[in-house]
Enzyme design. Structure first.
Site, PDB file in Angstrom:
ATOM      1  N   ASN A 160       0.873  -1.169   0.000  1.00  9.70           N
ATOM      2  CA  ASN A 160       0.000   0.000   0.000  1.00  9.70           C
ATOM      3  C   ASN A 160       0.911   1.220   0.000  1.00  9.70           C
ATOM      4  O   ASN A 160       1.440   1.592   1.032  1.00  9.70           O
ATOM      5  CB  ASN A 160      -0.901  -0.027   1.243  1.00  9.70           C
ATOM      6  CG  ASN A 160      -1.768   1.214   1.355  1.00  9.70           C
ATOM      7  OD1 ASN A 160      -1.849   2.011   0.430  1.00  9.70           O
ATOM      8  ND2 ASN A 160      -2.415   1.379   2.505  1.00  9.70           N
ATOM      9  N   LYS A 198       0.179   4.221  -0.399  1.00 14.91           N
ATOM     10  CA  LYS A 198      -0.468   5.438   0.111  1.00 14.91           C
ATOM     11  C   LYS A 198      -0.166   6.617  -0.829  1.00 14.91           C
ATOM     12  O   LYS A 198       0.006   6.414  -2.032  1.00 14.91           O
ATOM     13  CB  LYS A 198      -0.044   5.702   1.558  1.00 14.91           C
ATOM     14  CG  LYS A 198      -0.227   4.455   2.435  1.00 14.91           C
ATOM     15  CD  LYS A 198      -0.158   4.718   3.894  1.00 14.91           C
ATOM     16  CE  LYS A 198      -0.357   3.406   4.640  1.00 14.91           C
ATOM     17  NZ  LYS A 198      -0.403   3.574   6.088  1.00 14.91           N
ATOM     18  N   HIS A 219      -9.768   1.506   4.358  1.00 12.17           N
ATOM     19  CA  HIS A 219      -8.544   1.756   5.121  1.00 12.17           C
ATOM     20  C   HIS A 219      -8.838   2.769   6.229  1.00 12.17           C
ATOM     21  O   HIS A 219      -9.621   3.706   6.035  1.00 12.17           O
ATOM     22  CB  HIS A 219      -7.439   2.277   4.192  1.00 12.17           C
ATOM     23  CG  HIS A 219      -6.101   2.261   4.860  1.00 12.17           C
ATOM     24  ND1 HIS A 219      -5.727   3.216   5.770  1.00 12.17           N
ATOM     25  CD2 HIS A 219      -5.074   1.376   4.779  1.00 12.17           C
ATOM     26  CE1 HIS A 219      -4.510   2.918   6.222  1.00 12.17           C
ATOM     27  NE2 HIS A 219      -4.095   1.816   5.636  1.00 12.17           N
ATOM     28  N   GLU A 234      -7.266   5.200   7.309  1.00 12.05           N
ATOM     29  CA  GLU A 234      -6.989   6.599   6.956  1.00 12.05           C
ATOM     30  C   GLU A 234      -8.158   7.187   6.161  1.00 12.05           C
ATOM     31  O   GLU A 234      -8.496   8.368   6.310  1.00 12.05           O
ATOM     32  CB  GLU A 234      -5.667   6.684   6.170  1.00 12.05           C
ATOM     33  CG  GLU A 234      -4.473   6.408   7.087  1.00 12.05           C
ATOM     34  CD  GLU A 234      -3.259   5.799   6.413  1.00 12.05           C
ATOM     35  OE1 GLU A 234      -3.164   5.802   5.173  1.00 12.05           O
ATOM     36  OE2 GLU A 234      -2.387   5.290   7.157  1.00 12.05           O
ATOM     37  N   GLU A 252      -6.038  -4.447  10.292  1.00 18.20           N
ATOM     38  CA  GLU A 252      -5.014  -3.432  10.515  1.00 18.20           C
ATOM     39  C   GLU A 252      -5.337  -2.662  11.790  1.00 18.20           C
ATOM     40  O   GLU A 252      -6.091  -1.665  11.750  1.00 18.20           O
ATOM     41  CB  GLU A 252      -4.963  -2.459   9.336  1.00 18.20           C
ATOM     42  CG  GLU A 252      -4.624  -3.114   8.019  1.00 18.20           C
ATOM     43  CD  GLU A 252      -3.958  -2.141   7.057  1.00 18.20           C
ATOM     44  OE1 GLU A 252      -2.842  -2.426   6.619  1.00 18.20           O
ATOM     45  OE2 GLU A 252      -4.551  -1.094   6.776  1.00 18.20           O
ATOM     46  N   GLY A 261       1.936   2.512  10.712  1.00 11.73           N
ATOM     47  CA  GLY A 261       2.925   3.575  10.565  1.00 11.73           C
ATOM     48  C   GLY A 261       3.578   3.996  11.867  1.00 11.73           C
ATOM     49  O   GLY A 261       4.265   5.008  11.927  1.00 11.73           O
ATOM     50  N   SER A 283       2.798  -1.821  10.430  1.00 12.84           N
ATOM     51  CA  SER A 283       4.234  -1.919  10.720  1.00 12.84           C
ATOM     52  C   SER A 283       4.798  -3.319  10.481  1.00 12.84           C
ATOM     53  O   SER A 283       5.748  -3.733  11.166  1.00 12.84           O
ATOM     54  CB  SER A 283       4.538  -1.445  12.145  1.00 12.84           C
ATOM     55  OG  SER A 283       4.161  -0.090  12.298  1.00 12.84           O
TER      56      SER A 283
END
Ligand code: PGA
Length: 252
Positions: free
Chosen positions: A9, A11, A96, A98, A168, A174, A214
């Protein structure tokens, strides 16, 4: 039997030239290798068509990171599932954290996006996961179950066969803080049971469930060794070709 998958991904990273270079590097590193998993590159929209032309489609599939919740028309700035499909992409990442947090994508919106993606022949990597507060309050199973039920459980079993789930935990994305292999396995087993309760054991057994947050060359092997962890959705480490290859190699 279900597939193992390692999906990158990217991003909102990489200009077109940089993205093409990264895709070519990954493609080069996978040449002549006997892959034990499917490999997917989740690129920004603008890269999809060009990346699709420079990778070996027998080894690497392409994914978008989003698509519109509308079919077509006057929605300035949006990209439809049909448009994603026309680039050569075969997957789309939806849900996701985000997108949920920064772009206010609700379970209802995500349900529509999933339906449009499937209708247009895309497979969906559907992300779920709890925030730190929910982990600490011990409500993470309820949160993840509600995310799955609210956006996916109106699908038929045939439609659900085109869904890949990605667990996730938001606190691990991250942050350099990974779920322990035991925490990942516990949640993945719970997710599989949730799917089994709705669609039956066979569908659940055939569902690929990825871990994301991560994941990197240092922890991938231990994470993927768990019976219900079928690979990873890889952010930061997917931007470095050697690291991404090392995560893929965790299956060897
Ligand atoms: P990360 O991102 O690997 O950088 O934590 C994973 C993701 O958000 O998909």
């Amino acid at each position: 039997m279900r597939k193992n998958i390692v999906a990158g991904n990217w991003k909102m990273n990489k200009t077109l030239d940089e993205g093409l270079a990264l895709a070519k590097d990954v493609n080069e590193l996978l040449k002549g290798t006997d892959l034990k998993c499917d490999v997917i590159l989740g690129t920004p929209f603008i890269h999809l068509a060009s990346v699709a032309k420079v990778v070996d489609p027998s080894k690497i599939a392409i994914s978008a990171q989003n698509c519109a919740d509308k079919e077509a028309g006057a929605y300035t700035g949006e990209v439809s599932a049909a448009m994603v499909k026309s680039t050569g992409a075969s997957y789309v990442i939806l849900g996701h954290s985000e997108r949920r947090a920064y772009y206010h994508e609700t379970p209802e919106i995500l349900k529509t996006k999933v339906q449009l993606a499937l209708k247009n022949g895309l497979k969906v990597i559907f992300c779920v996961g709890e925030v730190l507060e929910e982990r600490e309050q011990g409500v993470y199973f309820d949160v993840v179950k509600a995310q799955i039920e609210s956006s996916l459980f109106e699908l038929t079993a045939d439609e659900f066969a085109h869904i890949v789930l990605a667990y996730e935990p938001v606190w691990a994305i991250g942050t350099g803080k990974t779920a322990t292999p035991a925490q990942a396995q516990e949640m993945h087993a719970f997710i599989r049971k949730t799917v089994a309760d709705k669609y039956g054991a066979e569908v659940a057994d055939n569902t690929t469930i990825l871990y994301g947050g991560s994941a990197n060359p240092g922890n991938a092997k231990e994470l993927f060794a768990n019976p219900d962890v079928d690979g990873g959705l890889i952010g930061g480490a997917s931007l470095k070709p050697n690291d991404f290859k090392a995560v893929i190699d965790a299956f060897n």
